[in-house]
Design a protein around this motif. Structure first.
Motif, mmCIF file in Angstrom:
data_model
loop_
_atom_site.group_PDB
_atom_site.id
_atom_site.type_symbol
_atom_site.label_atom_id
_atom_site.label_comp_id
_atom_site.label_asym_id
_atom_site.label_seq_id
_atom_site.Cartn_x
_atom_site.Cartn_y
_atom_site.Cartn_z
ATOM 1 N N SER A 17 2.969 -5.926 -5.494
ATOM 2 C CA SER A 17 3.591 -4.624 -5.205
ATOM 3 C C SER A 17 2.970 -3.520 -6.037
ATOM 4 O O SER A 17 2.729 -2.426 -5.534
ATOM 5 C CB SER A 17 5.092 -4.672 -5.502
ATOM 6 O OG SER A 17 5.681 -5.740 -4.835
ATOM 7 N N ILE A 18 2.692 -3.821 -7.298
ATOM 8 C CA ILE A 18 2.094 -2.805 -8.157
ATOM 9 C C ILE A 18 0.695 -2.453 -7.687
ATOM 10 O O ILE A 18 0.305 -1.289 -7.634
ATOM 11 C CB ILE A 18 2.079 -3.274 -9.631
ATOM 12 C CG1 ILE A 18 3.510 -3.291 -10.158
ATOM 13 C CG2 ILE A 18 1.207 -2.365 -10.482
ATOM 14 C CD1 ILE A 18 3.663 -3.881 -11.521
ATOM 15 N N LEU A 19 -0.052 -3.466 -7.291
ATOM 16 C CA LEU A 19 -1.402 -3.197 -6.806
ATOM 17 C C LEU A 19 -1.394 -2.491 -5.462
ATOM 18 O O LEU A 19 -2.346 -1.793 -5.110
ATOM 19 C CB LEU A 19 -2.221 -4.493 -6.747
ATOM 20 C CG LEU A 19 -2.624 -5.027 -8.119
ATOM 21 C CD1 LEU A 19 -3.335 -6.361 -7.992
ATOM 22 C CD2 LEU A 19 -3.516 -4.038 -8.852
ATOM 23 N N ALA A 20 -0.314 -2.673 -4.720
ATOM 24 C CA ALA A 20 -0.198 -1.977 -3.439
ATOM 25 C C ALA A 20 -0.146 -0.472 -3.659
ATOM 26 O O ALA A 20 -0.547 0.307 -2.796
ATOM 27 C CB ALA A 20 1.044 -2.441 -2.684
ATOM 28 N N GLN A 21 0.309 -0.072 -4.852
ATOM 29 C CA GLN A 21 0.394 1.352 -5.154
ATOM 30 C C GLN A 21 -0.940 1.907 -5.623
ATOM 31 O O GLN A 21 -1.089 3.115 -5.816
ATOM 32 C CB GLN A 21 1.460 1.595 -6.229
ATOM 33 C CG GLN A 21 2.846 1.247 -5.731
ATOM 34 C CD GLN A 21 3.896 1.403 -6.811
ATOM 35 O OE1 GLN A 21 3.585 1.546 -7.988
ATOM 36 N NE2 GLN A 21 5.140 1.372 -6.401
#
Lengths: 110, 228
Positions: A17-21
């Motif tokens: 999820s963090i990398l999706a940002q």
């Protein structure tokens, strides 16, 4: 302190999820987890890296080295299309678990 | 005064000593520790406190090494060891029996199996692709995309099936040779040898060469840095 089990189970969706940002590197990812969880999720930083490498093996994220100012290089990670798909699936699963628990807990007069 | 670079070097040595981390993984963790230290320097009064805090946050070397060890994949030495052990023990077992290893050497059967398997593979894939597949399975470096692996695995898959087929065919051929020569018992030996040894060679080829080659390829759906 959140239980070890939950930390382990949530680590991959959290990282995805963090990398999706946006693209990021190890230290920044951990900081973000701390920040967003308001310090309730405290990982031992070093443990993040085997998780990142595992996600990379599964082709959910890709990495590249970037030259820093001090001549050192830093490893940056970003989400792949497969990673995005996996994340969507994780979200669906977590939502369903969450909804079920809420149903059970919301019903009682706690 | 804290000698930062020396502490860093010592930490790096400890991390590398476990053998569970590749040099680039140590490099990545070092970057992490340095970054952590740069932040803790702002939070803590003394340098040594800041260093302690950065170390605590990053995690103890033993725990990190353990986590990485869990994720470790195969070294090429393991491949060589596995194959050597298999062949070595097999030869030893054969040699210890009556007749020794030479009992199991039957040139016509070897040619039969190799011809069928080799011919079949060349017919299916062509020599270029075969060479590529062989090279790919033996090399320990260079990353492989999952799709690339699939096309290479196909070669080993086919080889595996061809081997067993050659074994069964060899068995049938030997059997026919026996039946055709029933009136002359002295010729039975040849047929029986073909029968059993074709199957024997086929099994070895299939399980030692092709099955392992395939598994090595599949192990390589990882980035280069994990192997070798």
């Amino acid at each position: 302190m959140t239980s070890k089990k939950l930390v382990a189970a949530s680590s991959e969706p959290l990282v995805l999820s963090i990398l999706a940002q946006g693209e990021s590197y190890g230290y920044a990812i951990i900081q973000r987890v701390r920040q967003i969880s308001k310090e309730t999720l405290q990982w031992t930083d070093g443990m993040l890296y085997p998780i990142l490498h595992r996600l990379e093996r599964k082709s959910l994220i890709v990495a590249h080295w970037q030259e820093g100012d001090s001549g050192r290089r830093r490893r940056y990670y970003r989400l792949t299309r497969n990673g995005m798909r996996a994340l969507v699936e994780e979200k669906r699963e977590w939502d369903s678990v969450h909804a079920t628990l809420m149903e059970l807990w919301g019903g009682s007069n706690a | 005064m804290l000698d930062f670079e020396e502490r860093m070097a010592e930490w790096r040595r400890e991390l590398t000593a476990g053998g569970a981390l590749r040099s680039w993984q140590v490099e990545e963790l070092e970057d992490h520790l340095r970054t952590a230290y740069s932040f803790t320097l702002e939070e803590f009064a003394s340098e040594s406190e800041a260093w302690r805090a950065a170390l605590d946050r990053t995690g103890c070397v033993a725990a990190i090494t353990q986590e990485f060890a869990k994720e470790q994949t195969m070294r090429p030495q393991s491949k060589a060891l596995g194959i050597a052990l298999t062949i070595g023990l097999l030869l030893f077992a054969l040699q210890s029996g009556p007749g020794g290893v030479t009992l199991f050497v039957h040139i016509p059967s070897m040619i039969f199996v190799l011809a069928l398997v080799g011919g079949g593979l060349v017919a299916s894939f062509g020599p270029a692709r075969l060479g590529h597949a062989l090279q790919a399975s033996l090399r320990a470096s260079a990353p492989l995309e999952p799709t690339e692996v699939d096309s290479l695995v196909a070669v080993f898959q086919r080889g595996y099936r061809l081997s067993w087929m050659a074994g069964v065919l060899g068995f049938i051929v030997g059997f026919i040779q026996m039946i055709a020569n029933l009136p002359d018992p002295s010729m039975l030996g040849q047929g029986l040898a073909t029968c059993s040894l074709c199957l024997f060679y086929a099994a070895l080829l299939a399980e030692i060469a092709f099955a392992n080659g395939r598994q090595w390829l599949e192990n390589r759906t990882l980035t280069a840095e994990y192997l070798g």
